[in-house]
Each structure stands twice: as C-alpha cells, then as structure tokens.
Design a protein around this motif. Structure first.
Motif, short mmCIF file in Angstrom:
data_model
loop_
_atom_site.label_atom_id
_atom_site.label_comp_id
_atom_site.label_asym_id
_atom_site.label_seq_id
_atom_site.Cartn_x
_atom_site.Cartn_y
_atom_site.Cartn_z
N GLU A 132 0.85 -1.20 0.00
CA GLU A 132 0.00 0.00 0.00
C GLU A 132 0.88 1.24 0.00
O GLU A 132 1.94 1.25 0.62
CB GLU A 132 -0.93 0.01 1.21
N GLN A 133 0.41 2.28 -0.71
CA GLN A 133 1.12 3.56 -0.72
C GLN A 133 0.12 4.70 -0.82
O GLN A 133 -0.81 4.66 -1.63
CB GLN A 133 2.08 3.63 -1.90
N TYR A 134 0.28 5.69 0.03
CA TYR A 134 -0.58 6.87 0.06
C TYR A 134 0.29 8.10 -0.20
O TYR A 134 1.44 8.17 0.24
CB TYR A 134 -1.29 7.01 1.41
N GLY A 135 -0.26 9.06 -0.92
CA GLY A 135 0.52 10.25 -1.21
C GLY A 135 -0.36 11.48 -1.43
O GLY A 135 -1.49 11.37 -1.89
N VAL A 136 0.19 12.64 -1.08
CA VAL A 136 -0.45 13.94 -1.34
C VAL A 136 0.62 14.85 -1.93
O VAL A 136 1.71 14.99 -1.34
CB VAL A 136 -1.05 14.56 -0.06
N ASN A 137 0.33 15.44 -3.10
CA ASN A 137 1.32 16.27 -3.79
C ASN A 137 0.73 17.60 -4.23
O ASN A 137 -0.47 17.70 -4.53
CB ASN A 137 1.86 15.55 -5.03
N LEU A 138 1.57 18.60 -4.25
CA LEU A 138 1.24 19.90 -4.81
C LEU A 138 2.31 20.20 -5.85
O LEU A 138 3.50 20.19 -5.52
CB LEU A 138 1.24 20.98 -3.72
N GLY A 139 1.89 20.42 -7.11
CA GLY A 139 2.93 20.57 -8.12
C GLY A 139 2.50 21.31 -9.37
O GLY A 139 1.34 21.71 -9.52
N ILE A 140 3.47 21.48 -10.25
CA ILE A 140 3.28 22.14 -11.54
C ILE A 140 3.49 21.10 -12.62
O ILE A 140 4.51 20.40 -12.63
CB ILE A 140 4.28 23.30 -11.72
N SER A 141 2.53 21.01 -13.53
CA SER A 141 2.59 19.99 -14.56
C SER A 141 2.91 20.62 -15.91
O SER A 141 2.12 21.39 -16.45
CB SER A 141 1.26 19.23 -14.64
N SER A 142 4.08 20.33 -16.45
CA SER A 142 4.49 20.69 -17.81
C SER A 142 4.22 22.17 -18.11
O SER A 142 3.47 22.52 -19.02
CB SER A 142 3.76 19.80 -18.83
N TRP A 143 4.88 23.04 -17.34
CA TRP A 143 4.76 24.48 -17.58
C TRP A 143 5.91 24.94 -18.48
O TRP A 143 7.08 24.70 -18.19
CB TRP A 143 4.79 25.24 -16.26
N GLY A 326 5.42 17.03 -1.77
CA GLY A 326 4.31 16.58 -0.95
C GLY A 326 4.77 15.58 0.08
O GLY A 326 5.89 15.66 0.60
N THR A 327 3.94 14.61 0.34
CA THR A 327 4.24 13.62 1.37
C THR A 327 3.72 12.27 0.91
O THR A 327 2.74 12.20 0.17
CB THR A 327 3.60 14.02 2.71
N ALA A 328 4.41 11.19 1.33
CA ALA A 328 4.02 9.83 0.95
C ALA A 328 4.32 8.89 2.10
O ALA A 328 5.26 9.09 2.87
CB ALA A 328 4.75 9.39 -0.31
N SER A 329 3.50 7.83 2.18
CA SER A 329 3.68 6.86 3.26
C SER A 329 3.00 5.56 2.88
O SER A 329 2.07 5.54 2.06
CB SER A 329 3.08 7.41 4.58
N ALA A 330 3.47 4.47 3.50
CA ALA A 330 2.84 3.18 3.27
C ALA A 330 1.54 3.04 4.04
O ALA A 330 0.75 2.13 3.80
CB ALA A 330 3.80 2.04 3.67
N GLU A 331 1.31 3.96 4.96
CA GLU A 331 0.08 3.94 5.75
C GLU A 331 -0.57 5.31 5.69
O GLU A 331 0.11 6.33 5.67
CB GLU A 331 0.37 3.57 7.21
N LEU A 332 -1.88 5.31 5.70
CA LEU A 332 -2.60 6.57 5.62
C LEU A 332 -2.30 7.45 6.82
O LEU A 332 -2.17 8.67 6.70
CB LEU A 332 -4.11 6.29 5.52
N SER A 333 -2.14 6.85 7.98
CA SER A 333 -1.90 7.62 9.19
C SER A 333 -0.50 8.23 9.22
O SER A 333 -0.22 9.13 10.00
CB SER A 333 -2.09 6.72 10.42
N GLY A 334 0.40 7.74 8.34
CA GLY A 334 1.76 8.26 8.36
C GLY A 334 2.04 9.32 7.32
O GLY A 334 3.20 9.69 7.11
#
Length: 468
Positions: A132-143, A326-334
């Motif tokens: 399992e992998q959870y992630g939240v990102n804020l980014g710029i796509s192909s500017w 952003g942030t990523a983790s194998a668990e949602l709580s992390g």
C-alpha cells in the motif's frame, strides 16, 4: 527545500518577464490625401466655426427627434445582430484570458492511493504480500517557461484580436443606429407619399365627378371623361402601392428594433423640420484614427505582427518544467509524519533541429501580415470614399431641393391656370392632364430629395465614425 522553492520562484519570475521576438510595429501610412476632396461640388460642405464632429456627438444629440430616439433605444436593447456582436466581444475577451493564463504555471493538488498484491515469486521476501502507498502532492505539470516570448506573442495576438472584436461591436452599434434611422425616415417618406396619393385621389375623383356632370349636359367630350377616369385609376394604384410600401417599411423597422414598435413612436410623415443635427466632417486624420472598422483593422494587423513573434520563437529551444512536492507513506496515518516528505523536479528542453513545417509556418505569418496591411489600407480608402461621397451629396442636395421646390410651385400654378382655362372652355383637357401628372411627379420628387438630404446626414454621421 527552501533553496528549491527560491530557485523555482526565480525561474517563474524570469519566465514571465521574457522577451518577445515579434517585429516592432509601425503603423502604415494612410494611402489617402490629407484633406477631403475640394471643388465646386464640395463648396457648400463647410460648416460654421464651432460645429462639432460626429465623433464628439452622442447619437442622442445627433438624432433630435424624440420618437426616433425612443425607437433607437428599443433597437439597442432588442436587436439580435447587436446582441450577437456583444456576445462575440465577450467570447473574444474570454479567449484572451485563456491565452494570457498560459504565461502562468498551473498548480494542482493531487491525492493518491495505490494498493498492489505481489506474488511470492516476485516478492523480495519470497512470500506473497500486499503493498500500500498513500501520497499527497502539490505541483506544476508541464509548464513552458517563456524565455523567447512564444506564449507572450500569442497572448499579444489574442489581446489584439479581442480589441478588434470590441471595435467590431462598436461598428455594429453605429451601423444599427444608422439603419434604424434610415428605416424610420423611409417609413416617414412613404407615409407622406401615401398622404399625397390619397389627396391626389380625392382631387381626381372630384374632377371626374365635375367632368361627368359636364359630359351629361354636353359640355365635355367622352374623351375628356375617360382621361379623367384614367387619372382616378392611376391615383388609386398609387395609394395602394404606397400603402404596401409603408407596411413593408414598418416591417423592416420592426426587424431592426427586435420587437414591434409602438404606433405612437412611428412617424406620420417626413415633415418639413430636420430631425437630425448638422455636423462637421472633421479632418481625414480624425476619421482614420477613430472610425471603429479602421481601428479593428489595425488591431488585426497588430495581431498578425505578434503572430510573427510566435513563429520566430518556434526556432528556439522550448523549456518545460514539471515539479511536485508533498508527502508519501505506506500507511494513511503516516502521511504527515516527519520524514515522509517527497519532491520531484523534472525540467525538459526541446531543441528543434529540422522541421520544414516551422519554416513554412513562419512564411505564412509574414504573408498574413502583408494581407492585414492591405486590408487596413483598403479600410482607410473605403472610409475616405464614403465620407467624400456623403460630402458630395451634402454640397449639392440643398440646390436640388431649392430647384425642386421652385418646380413644384411653377407646376402648381400651371395646373391652376390650365384647369381655369379648361373650365372656361378655352383649352382642352389634355393641358390639365399634363399639368396634373407633372405636379404629382414633382411633389413626389420633392419628398424623395428631402429624404435623400436626411439619409445623407445619417450616412455622413456613420462614415465619420459616429458617436456612441
């Protein structure tokens, strides 16, 4: 991380302040004389010192007839063609906003969850497992970083196209106002012609009855009676024809207004007064600088000029940037625990080596600019010709009116004398008949010339750019 953000901000600022490769714009010289035509036909076109040009007059000041003002106000609210023109302006403004937004990076937030079963023979532990992998990102796509002004040139082109559409909207309004005024005046003229036809019919019927009595007692021949009857029939036909024309004029006016015009706003006749204000034609430079269709043509020329900059920029490297943190983790709580932050930075540069389409596109933009120059110059020449034509009519129409009024007076007296001689039995009815025809035609001609004078004022108002 802070150094990375600082670097990204510097890149964005540099990209937004990039140069442009569009050639410097120079307004083409006007291919017309510096003054309006001069000569005998234009000698009466001068106006008193202090007269205001149409550019400085609002349409409410130029059209002084209150009924006509109300009709024009209704048309500006309800006319569908003008509504389409306004919507086209709004659409062009929205398209400009889209193109302008290309200069700025699009920042997106994204959340993801990935769950995957790995079989034992592919697992590093030798056992089947679920990852399992959870992630939240804020980014710029192909500017695309606009180092060479490609996007900026496209933005400038979109702006000029919007401004050209806006001027086209102004031109549509002036055209509508003048079209409504012309339809109103045409209706007034045909209603006056109808009154003249009805009055002529009444006179001819009275004459016919009189000759009928003279015929009954042997004082008039049957030929005179039939000639009188023919005049009654001609007058009846004229009355029917002008009734039809007046109805069609009203239909045309209703179409321009966008709804049926109230009867109390419609003209009863053309009248002898002027429902329009006298104006000065100004100078050619005023017309060339302020007429909406010429301004629109110049904006389209500027758009073509900016498009050359975009075509030139296509020969240079194109740099795009894709980045995210952003942030990523194998668990949602992390997800938001310390040490779970992630980032990526992926610049890309594309250097064109050989593409024949790029050269052809560049050649096409240069040709487009030459086309826009020719269209701009043609718009100026057309404007000059329209004003000159209006001035030619203005310089002679008063003389025509004076001559026609004198003709009406002379023919009316001829008719009176011919009729008196016929009643005394010293002349034939043929002289009366000719005088009647001439009188009716000359009166109709006078109405036509009065209409020409007024519609020419409207044409001059429109030709010099008209007020709003």
């Amino acid at each position: 991380m802070r150094r990375y953000l600082l670097f990204l901000l510097i890149v964005i600022a540099f990209g937004l302040s990039g140069c442009t490769l569009a050639p410097k714009y120079t307004r083409p010289a006007a291919p017309v004389p510096a003054d309006w035509p001069k000569g005998t036909v234009y000698q009466e076109t001068r106006t008193a010192t202090g007269d205001r040009t149409a550019l400085k007059l609002k349409w409410q000041e130029f059209f002084t007839d209150e009924k006509l003002q109300k009709i024009i106000t209704m048309a500006l609210k309800n006319n569908r063609d003008l509504r389409l023109a306004v919507l086209n302006v709004e659409r062009a403004r929205a398209l400009y906003g889209i193109q302008r937004a290309e200069l700025f990076p699009a920042v997106n937030a994204a959340g993801s969850m990935n769950r995957q079963r790995v079989p034992a023979d592919l697992s590093s532990t030798g056992k089947a497992m679920t990852m399992e992998q959870y992630g939240v990102n804020l980014g710029i796509s192909s500017w695309e970083i606009d180092f060479f002004g490609r996007i900026r040139s496209l933005k400038d082109r979109a702006l000029e196209e919007y401004l050209a559409t806006e001027q086209a909207g102004r031109s549509a309004q002036i055209l509508l106002v003048s079209a409504v005024a012309n339809a109103y005046l045409a209706l007034a003229a045909d209603r006056e012609n109808l009154k003249l036809a009805e009055s002529t019919l009444e006179t001819q019927q009275t004459t016919y009855k009189l000759i009928q009595k003279r015929y009954d007692v042997g004082l008039a021949s049957e030929l005179d009676l039939r000639r009188a009857q023919s005049q009654v029939d001609i007058a009846r036909g004229d009355a029917a024809r002008y009734t039809q024309l007046a109805a069609q004029d009203e239909n045309a006016l209703n179409l321009l207004v966008g709804s049926p015009a109230p009867g109390e706003f419609l003209p009863a006749e053309l009248g002898s007064g002027d429902p329009l204000r006298e104006i000065s034609s100004g100078t050619p430079s005023e017309v060339l600088l302020h007429r909406p269709d010429i301004l629109a043509a110049e904006h389209r020329l500027k758009a073509a000029n900016a498009n050359i900059g975009a075509a030139r920029a296509a020969f240079f490297p194109r740099i795009t940037l894709t980045t995210a943190f952003g942030t990523a983790s194998a668990e949602l709580s992390g997800l938001f625990k310390a040490g779970s932050d992630t980032w990526s930075f992926a610049p890309q540069i594309v250097l064109p080596i050989f593409d024949a389409r790029t050269w052809s596109a560049y050649d096409a933009t240069k040709i487009d600019r030459e086309i826009a120059v020719a269209q701009y110059e043609k718009a100026i020449q057309t404007a000059f010709r329209e004003v000159a034509d209006a001035l030619a009519v203005r310089g002679t129409v008063d003389q025509q009116l004076s001559a026609q009024q004198s003709l009406v007076n002379a023919v009316a007296e001829t008719y009176r004398l011919s009729n008196a001689r016929y009643m005394k039995g010293t002349d034939s009815y043929l002289g009366v008949l000719d005088a009647q025809r001439s009188l009716n035609a000359s009166r109709q001609g006078l109405i036509v010339l009065r209409l020409v004078r007024l519609t020419n004022l409207v044409a001059l108002y429109k030709a010099v750019g008209g007020g709003e």
